[in-house]
Design an enzyme around this catalytic site. Sequence first.
Site, PDB file in Angstrom:
ATOM      1  N   LYS A  61     -31.802  47.417 -21.609  1.00 14.74           N
ATOM      2  CA  LYS A  61     -31.659  48.872 -21.770  1.00 14.74           C
ATOM      3  C   LYS A  61     -30.452  49.237 -21.311  1.00 14.74           C
ATOM      4  O   LYS A  61     -29.679  48.486 -20.526  1.00 14.74           O
ATOM      5  CB  LYS A  61     -32.774  49.379 -21.012  1.00 14.74           C
ATOM      6  CG  LYS A  61     -32.942  49.535 -19.565  1.00 14.74           C
ATOM      7  CD  LYS A  61     -34.240  50.225 -19.051  1.00 14.74           C
ATOM      8  CE  LYS A  61     -34.150  49.871 -17.549  1.00 14.74           C
ATOM      9  NZ  LYS A  61     -35.283  50.701 -16.872  1.00 14.74           N
ATOM     10  N   ARG A 159     -45.758  58.097 -13.056  1.00 15.98           N
ATOM     11  CA  ARG A 159     -44.638  58.223 -14.077  1.00 15.98           C
ATOM     12  C   ARG A 159     -45.159  58.166 -15.512  1.00 15.98           C
ATOM     13  O   ARG A 159     -45.952  59.041 -15.903  1.00 15.98           O
ATOM     14  CB  ARG A 159     -43.417  57.593 -14.077  1.00 15.98           C
ATOM     15  CG  ARG A 159     -42.021  57.960 -14.470  1.00 15.98           C
ATOM     16  CD  ARG A 159     -40.692  56.932 -13.971  1.00 15.98           C
ATOM     17  NE  ARG A 159     -41.054  55.484 -14.688  1.00 15.98           N
ATOM     18  CZ  ARG A 159     -40.146  54.707 -14.472  1.00 15.98           C
ATOM     19  NH1 ARG A 159     -39.096  54.676 -13.596  1.00 15.98           N
ATOM     20  NH2 ARG A 159     -40.304  53.503 -14.719  1.00 15.98           N
ATOM     21  N   HIS A 191     -46.349  49.388 -13.923  1.00 16.36           N
ATOM     22  CA  HIS A 191     -44.969  49.491 -13.555  1.00 16.36           C
ATOM     23  C   HIS A 191     -45.263  49.591 -11.720  1.00 16.36           C
ATOM     24  O   HIS A 191     -46.152  50.705 -11.413  1.00 16.36           O
ATOM     25  CB  HIS A 191     -44.212  50.351 -14.077  1.00 16.36           C
ATOM     26  CG  HIS A 191     -42.715  49.991 -13.399  1.00 16.36           C
ATOM     27  ND1 HIS A 191     -42.014  49.009 -13.688  1.00 16.36           N
ATOM     28  CD2 HIS A 191     -41.617  50.837 -12.893  1.00 16.36           C
ATOM     29  CE1 HIS A 191     -40.927  48.854 -13.390  1.00 16.36           C
ATOM     30  NE2 HIS A 191     -40.342  50.235 -12.961  1.00 16.36           N
ATOM     31  N   ARG A 247     -40.867  41.233 -16.480  1.00 16.88           N
ATOM     32  CA  ARG A 247     -39.901  42.243 -16.990  1.00 16.88           C
ATOM     33  C   ARG A 247     -38.658  42.003 -15.960  1.00 16.88           C
ATOM     34  O   ARG A 247     -38.628  42.739 -14.868  1.00 16.88           O
ATOM     35  CB  ARG A 247     -40.266  43.545 -17.100  1.00 16.88           C
ATOM     36  CG  ARG A 247     -41.507  43.626 -18.184  1.00 16.88           C
ATOM     37  CD  ARG A 247     -41.773  45.290 -18.277  1.00 16.88           C
ATOM     38  NE  ARG A 247     -41.775  46.024 -17.117  1.00 16.88           N
ATOM     39  CZ  ARG A 247     -42.815  46.216 -16.663  1.00 16.88           C
ATOM     40  NH1 ARG A 247     -44.019  45.587 -16.965  1.00 16.88           N
ATOM     41  NH2 ARG A 247     -43.105  47.121 -15.516  1.00 16.88           N
ATOM     42  N   CYS A 337      -9.755  61.206  -8.649  1.00 17.38           N
ATOM     43  CA  CYS A 337      -9.564  62.027  -9.675  1.00 17.38           C
ATOM     44  C   CYS A 337     -10.256  61.626 -10.994  1.00 17.38           C
ATOM     45  O   CYS A 337     -10.715  60.659 -11.209  1.00 17.38           O
ATOM     46  CB  CYS A 337      -8.079  62.248 -10.115  1.00 17.38           C
ATOM     47  SG  CYS A 337      -6.997  62.591  -8.472  1.00 17.38           S
ATOM     48  N   MET A 338     -10.060  62.373 -12.145  1.00 15.37           N
ATOM     49  CA  MET A 338     -10.931  62.273 -13.328  1.00 15.37           C
ATOM     50  C   MET A 338     -10.330  60.673 -13.794  1.00 15.37           C
ATOM     51  O   MET A 338     -11.265  59.993 -14.451  1.00 15.37           O
ATOM     52  CB  MET A 338     -10.519  63.231 -14.352  1.00 15.37           C
ATOM     53  CG  MET A 338     -11.462  63.128 -15.520  1.00 15.37           C
ATOM     54  SD  MET A 338     -11.067  64.074 -16.739  1.00 15.37           S
ATOM     55  CE  MET A 338     -12.089  65.607 -16.055  1.00 15.37           C
TER      56      MET A 338
END
Length: 410
Positions: A61, A159, A191, A247, A337-338
Amino acid sequence: MSQRVHLNDGGMRRPGFDGVCHQVVLVVMDRQARVDLATVTANVTALRDRIRGSQVMAVVKQDAYGHGAVACARAALAGGATWLGVAHVAEALELRQAGLTAPLLCLMAVPGEEHQAAIQAGVDLPAGSIAQVAILTAAARRAGIPVRLQLKADTGLSRGGATRADWPGLLAAALDAQAQGLATVTGLWSHFACADLPGHPSIGAQLTAFGDALAIADKAGVTAEVRHMANTAAALTVPESRLDLVRLGGALYGLSTLPGGAPSWLRPAMTLTARLALVKRVPAGTGVSYGHHYVTERETTLGLVPLGYADGIRRVAAGHRLVGLHGRRWPIAGTVCMDQFVVDFGDEPVSAGDEVTLFGTGDDGEPTAQNWGDALGTISYEIATGIAPRIPRTFSHNASRLTSPARRSS
């Protein structure tokens, strides 16, 4: 004649298979995430050898935790994984469109996703409520084939999944769908909440709760191909949780949420590097980056790294020694910074174009993703998955210096 071959480093002329000297063109990247697929394969093999008796699901994922879903799925299957796991339907369809036919579980079934396409592609879908069963069986009617259904029990994570009170109703709904030819129950699963905290009392309580859920399912006449509960942490530390299938997520890539990180026999698969865009000598008392939160104490050398928080380099990394060069770790000087940040190299001889490593295997003294997680109060998973799509992924198989810049899967 000449041909273009992409290299990470080094360039030369070399004879081809036809005996003609071909020009090898160096493509220098200012930043890249190198993923060693041979390491992914080796990690899966090592895990499989230690988890005998259970099948391995390779969880890919979020683009295989930022490493490249399709490439890593293939590498994991080569290492002995028999199942694949993703979070969303779009991720599952990407793998199917790439030609991967292994059993595949989508761990979430969000209303509005392309469930019909997933069913037609043979993707297993989860249900943790009667409402989810209804959504998926409606999609199965449209698809014209039964949905492969995996029923999830909430044993304490609170969940996804059905609570103990709702579990019998979920089983009844699944059995009804199966009787109508709209579903086939292929899995029963749950889980853990605290498997990465060895010895936590909830681990045993959840195992007991899942055992009860399986007993209720058996009494109701629900059978399944696989029963599974163990994530990476549980698979490594709770043998009784392994059941039919485990998993495995972060472990495939040499990452772990266990205290101290992954065991030494697992290797990090990704190395994040960048080339210094600029180097300059500055005097003592020089303020660096936004806000001048960092001021040089003496004359020093600053290097500019073309990565920033838009690339996944978190602003809270300022001040931490999280940049590797020449076998040492150097501090991030001032605000990230960015698109860029500054490193204080002191009197170290460095030049523009020198490659620095933000995280890798640690073999040459560079930081690891675990080091980043520890320093920033998070986990290595967040560090790896946070590396932005605009950073090119390059794949190798640890057999040659030649790699190909890869278009990162979405």
